[in-house]
Design a protein around this motif. Structure first.
Motif, short mmCIF file in Angstrom:
data_model
loop_
_atom_site.label_atom_id
_atom_site.label_comp_id
_atom_site.label_asym_id
_atom_site.label_seq_id
_atom_site.Cartn_x
_atom_site.Cartn_y
_atom_site.Cartn_z
N GLU A 65 -134.98 5.23 -27.22
CA GLU A 65 -134.43 6.51 -27.56
C GLU A 65 -133.55 6.42 -28.76
OE1 GLU A 65 -132.22 7.41 -23.73
OE2 GLU A 65 -131.23 8.82 -25.24
N PHE A 66 -133.05 5.24 -29.20
CA PHE A 66 -131.90 4.92 -30.26
C PHE A 66 -132.79 4.37 -31.37
CE2 PHE A 66 -128.39 6.06 -28.14
CZ PHE A 66 -128.53 5.63 -26.65
N VAL A 67 -134.00 4.39 -31.54
CA VAL A 67 -134.93 3.98 -32.56
C VAL A 67 -134.76 4.84 -33.86
CG1 VAL A 67 -137.08 3.18 -33.24
CG2 VAL A 67 -136.41 2.45 -31.09
N PRO A 68 -134.75 6.15 -33.57
CA PRO A 68 -134.93 6.85 -34.95
C PRO A 68 -133.47 6.97 -35.47
CG PRO A 68 -135.76 8.13 -33.20
CD PRO A 68 -135.23 6.66 -32.31
N ILE B 78 -145.83 8.95 -33.24
CA ILE B 78 -145.34 9.94 -34.12
C ILE B 78 -143.69 9.99 -33.96
CG2 ILE B 78 -145.03 12.62 -34.42
CD1 ILE B 78 -148.11 12.72 -34.11
N PRO B 79 -143.24 9.89 -32.63
CA PRO B 79 -141.75 10.05 -32.61
C PRO B 79 -141.00 9.07 -33.74
CG PRO B 79 -142.72 10.26 -30.48
CD PRO B 79 -143.87 9.83 -31.43
N TYR B 80 -141.69 7.89 -33.95
CA TYR B 80 -141.25 6.69 -34.45
C TYR B 80 -141.73 6.50 -35.82
CZ TYR B 80 -140.05 6.07 -29.52
OH TYR B 80 -139.60 6.22 -28.15
N ILE B 81 -142.23 7.63 -36.08
CA ILE B 81 -142.99 7.27 -37.60
C ILE B 81 -142.41 6.80 -38.59
CG2 ILE B 81 -143.24 9.61 -38.47
CD1 ILE B 81 -146.31 7.16 -38.20
N TYR C 79 -130.91 3.93 -35.14
CA TYR C 79 -130.75 2.55 -35.50
C TYR C 79 -131.97 1.77 -36.16
CZ TYR C 79 -126.27 3.31 -32.73
OH TYR C 79 -125.19 3.80 -32.75
N GLY C 80 -133.26 2.36 -35.98
CA GLY C 80 -134.34 1.43 -36.44
C GLY C 80 -134.61 0.58 -35.39
N TRP C 81 -135.68 -0.39 -35.55
CA TRP C 81 -136.02 -1.65 -34.72
C TRP C 81 -135.11 -2.68 -35.14
CZ3 TRP C 81 -139.70 -0.01 -31.37
CH2 TRP C 81 -140.43 1.15 -31.74
N THR C 82 -133.89 -2.68 -34.36
CA THR C 82 -132.97 -3.64 -34.49
C THR C 82 -132.24 -4.01 -33.24
OG1 THR C 82 -131.28 -2.11 -34.83
CG2 THR C 82 -132.58 -3.06 -37.06
N VAL C 83 -131.62 -5.16 -33.30
CA VAL C 83 -130.73 -5.68 -32.21
C VAL C 83 -129.47 -4.42 -31.75
CG1 VAL C 83 -129.82 -7.32 -31.07
CG2 VAL C 83 -131.22 -7.93 -33.03
N GLU C 84 -129.23 -3.77 -32.59
CA GLU C 84 -128.29 -2.64 -32.32
C GLU C 84 -128.66 -1.53 -31.35
OE1 GLU C 84 -127.14 -4.63 -35.60
OE2 GLU C 84 -128.40 -3.25 -36.12
N THR C 85 -130.07 -1.36 -31.56
CA THR C 85 -130.77 -0.31 -30.91
C THR C 85 -131.01 -0.98 -29.63
OG1 THR C 85 -132.07 -0.05 -32.88
CG2 THR C 85 -133.07 1.07 -30.74
N ILE C 86 -130.95 -2.24 -29.31
CA ILE C 86 -131.23 -2.70 -27.92
C ILE C 86 -129.67 -2.70 -27.24
CG2 ILE C 86 -131.75 -4.75 -26.47
CD1 ILE C 86 -133.63 -5.57 -28.92
N ALA C 87 -128.79 -2.86 -28.04
CA ALA C 87 -127.49 -2.79 -27.37
C ALA C 87 -127.17 -1.59 -26.98
CB ALA C 87 -126.57 -3.50 -28.57
N ALA C 88 -127.67 -0.48 -27.82
CA ALA C 88 -127.35 0.82 -27.30
C ALA C 88 -128.00 1.25 -26.22
CB ALA C 88 -127.60 1.89 -28.75
N GLY C 89 -129.25 0.73 -25.93
CA GLY C 89 -129.90 0.92 -24.64
C GLY C 89 -129.38 0.39 -23.59
N ALA C 90 -128.89 -0.80 -23.72
CA ALA C 90 -128.10 -1.73 -22.76
C ALA C 90 -126.93 -0.69 -22.21
CB ALA C 90 -127.77 -3.09 -22.99
N GLU C 91 -126.14 -0.28 -23.23
CA GLU C 91 -124.97 0.45 -22.87
C GLU C 91 -125.21 1.64 -22.12
OE1 GLU C 91 -123.23 0.57 -26.61
OE2 GLU C 91 -122.16 -1.27 -26.52
N THR C 92 -126.42 2.35 -22.40
CA THR C 92 -126.86 3.72 -21.52
C THR C 92 -127.01 3.15 -20.12
OG1 THR C 92 -129.03 3.51 -22.13
CG2 THR C 92 -127.94 5.02 -23.44
N LEU C 93 -127.42 1.89 -19.97
CA LEU C 93 -127.64 1.56 -18.30
C LEU C 93 -126.33 0.89 -17.75
CD1 LEU C 93 -131.02 -0.30 -18.81
CD2 LEU C 93 -130.58 1.88 -18.04
N GLY C 94 -125.19 1.23 -18.75
CA GLY C 94 -124.32 0.63 -18.02
C GLY C 94 -124.00 -0.94 -18.18
N LEU C 95 -124.73 -1.58 -19.01
CA LEU C 95 -124.50 -3.07 -19.41
C LEU C 95 -123.53 -3.29 -20.57
CD1 LEU C 95 -128.19 -3.92 -18.17
CD2 LEU C 95 -126.15 -4.13 -16.91
#
Lengths: 222, 324
Positions: B115-118, B200-203, B120-136
């Motif tokens: 959900e953070f791809v739009p 489409i959401p990530y186009i 931050y793009g396809w980067t490690v920051e996106t993964i970090a943001a995703g981890a943070e939403t899970l409380g990690l």
């Protein structure tokens, strides 16, 4: 179209009656698309390695039967009007049945056929026609050599499956044993019909068998 | 939440048990590994021993489990590499619900990251943001050797799985007689369109993803996903060929899919109409080619027969056919 092949074979191998499990679905984590018969040869599995091994085996067997089909076609093309033709035709029909069985298995289990099929098409036909040009004895010698290679190959597959888990692969083992018996029968028929009297028999046999081994090796990988 | 922490503790504890065999990605041989993993984890959970609280080392290790009996539920898990969502199959029947594998955790992080791809793009920051939403902590991106590549491959695997599921459902309906079966061309068009619509959401950031997939170390995986996709589509379209057609059809569809994808990323028409029109035309081309090939073959056969007839007539006329 999915008729069970050669019903009279059921009587031959009466020790292990073939089980009809009506309506059994393949549980390959994908729903069955067309499973008209209730007879499944490859055991469903989720283990990637095992699946790869089974697919490889079916791929090379399919390629083998395809090649054998073409060899007999080549032989018939040359010797089709001679006395030996009914015999070759009969053996060819059996190979056609084997091939259609493997076609079914490949289609059902989504096994990729080998990329070299067009090559085996040409090579098989050339081998069959070439050996038949040496006369009926040449054709029989070719048959003997090829069937011996194929039987050996089936035997090694049977050994592999038996070593792993005979219970699990019952149906597959049964199928391969049947086919191997057919191929041995062809081999014996070839010997009966003066295969050994062709000049250069040993050389011819060695060359053909080396070719078969190479073909099997390559088809397993490609 | 507590379950997650327990699971993480167990995971960290287990790393103490592992002997070092660094690997880039899990191999399918890790089925045994997984089982031993679970057993050892359950033992540790039960005995409540002190766990190593340091951040887990950022690479996959193989568990060497001496004396683990690998019996029964050998097919409890399918391991398709680290990217797919595997559903946990219970081995011992006791603590199953509390524990998840590292693969599953990664899958959850990556799914959350999408959900953070739009943003931050396809980067490690996106993964970090995703981890943070899970409380990690965002340091859990260390789990992903391949960084953004992991995210893209996960997304692709997810899309392909979704497509396969939808196609299977449609196929079931057809089998049950509740829906009409489509013609091949229409089926292919609909399947490819369905799959491309998932982009489409990530186009906007998809060109970045495509370039990530073209990196040399990602090419084998992306090709594998592509071939699975194309195989699935053709299978549900009804292809059961076992000759060279198997290859030609899949090659054709791969070409269609890739070119349509490229058209799509630079398409600015409303609802990507131009893309679907392009797709339609490409599929028509392929169908035309197939028909033409058939016609050529039929014509060739007819010509050969004609020539044979002419040759026999000639032989008759010159009297060569007679036996004297």
């Amino acid at each position: 179209m999915h008729r069970f092949f050669r019903p009279r074979r059921m009587l031959r191998d009466a020790k292990q009656p073939l089980l009809w499990t009506a309506g059994q679905l393949c549980s390959n984590h994908k729903p069955v698309v067309t499973c008209v018969r209730g007879y499944i040869v490859l055991p469903p599995t989720n283990d990637e390695e095992e699946k790869a091994m089974l697919h490889r085996m079916m791929r090379v067997d399919h390629a083998g039967e395809y090649g054998a089909n073409q060899i007999y076609a080549g032989q018939m093309a040359v010797l089709g009007q001679t006395q030996i033709s009914p015999l070759i035709q009969e053996m060819w029909d059996q190979e056609k049945q084997h091939l259609s069985k493997f076609n079914e298995i490949l289609a059902e289990n989504r096994v990729r056929p080998t990329l070299l099929l067009p090559l085996w098409n040409i090579a098989g036909f050339a081998l069959g026609a070439g050996s038949a040009l040496l006369g009926k004895e040449g054709a029989m010698a070719c048959t003997v050599a090829v069937e011996e290679s194929i039987s050996e190959h089936y035997n090694s597959q049977i050994r592999t499956l038996m070593e792993k888990d005979p219970e699990k692969y019952t149906k597959l083992l049964q199928l391969i044993k049947e086919f191997r018996d057919d191929e041995m029968e062809h081999h014996d028929t070839g010997l009966e019909h003066d295969a050994e009297s062709v000049p250069g028999y040993q050389l011819m046999k060695a060359i053909i068998q080396a070719g078969c081994k190479a073909a099997i090796y390559v088809s397993e990988r490609l | 939440m507590a379950a997650l922490i327990r699971g993480l503790k167990a995971g960290r504890a287990l790393r103490g048990l592992r002997s070092v065999a660094v690997q880039g990605t899990l191999s399918p041989q890790c089925n045994n590994v997984r089982r031993g993993f679970h057993r050892a984890a359950l033992l540790r959970l039960a005995s409540d021993s002190k766990s190593d609280t340091s951040v887990p080392p950022p690479s996959y290790h193989e568990v060497h489990t001496a004396g683990e009996s690998s019996s029964s539920s050998a097919q409890g898990e399918s391991s398709e590499g680290a990217q797919s969502n595997t559903s946990f199959q219970d081995q011992s029947g006791e603590h199953g619900e509390d524990y998840e594998t590292e693969e599953q955790l990664q899958a959850r992080i990556l799914t959350a990251a999408l959900e953070f791809v739009p943003q931050y793009g396809w980067t490690v920051e996106t993964i970090a943001a995703g981890a943070e939403t899970l409380g990690l902590s965002s340091a859990s991106t260390g789990m992903f050797n391949n960084g953004a590549g992991d995210l893209v491959l996960h997304f692709i695997a997810q899309c392909n799985a979704q497509l396969a599921e939808t196609l299977a459902e449609q196929n079931n309906l057809v089998q049950l007689g509740q829906a009409e079966s489509k013609k091949t061309a229409e089926f292919l068009k609909d399947a490819v369109e369905m799959r491309l619509r998932m982009l489409i959401p990530y186009i906007d950031s998809w060109p970045q993803a495509m370039s990530i997939l073209l990196l040399p170390h990602n090419i084998p995986d992306s090709l594998k996903h592509l071939s699975t996709l194309v195989d699935d589509i053709w299978y549900y379209a009804g292809d059961r060929s076992t000759d060279v057609n198997w290859y030609t059809r899949r090659a054709a569809l791969t070409g269609i899919y890739n070119t349509t994808e490229l058209v799509m990323v630079q398409d600015s028409s409303p609802d990507f109409e131009e893309t679907w029109a392009f797709l339609d035309n490409r599929i028509k081309d392929v169908v035309n080619m197939a028909n033409t090939a058939k016609q050529v073959q039929a014509t060739g056969e007819a010509v050969v027969q004609g020539l044979m007839g002419a040759a026999i007539t000639l032989k008759n006329l010159t009297g060569m056919n007679q036996r004297r």
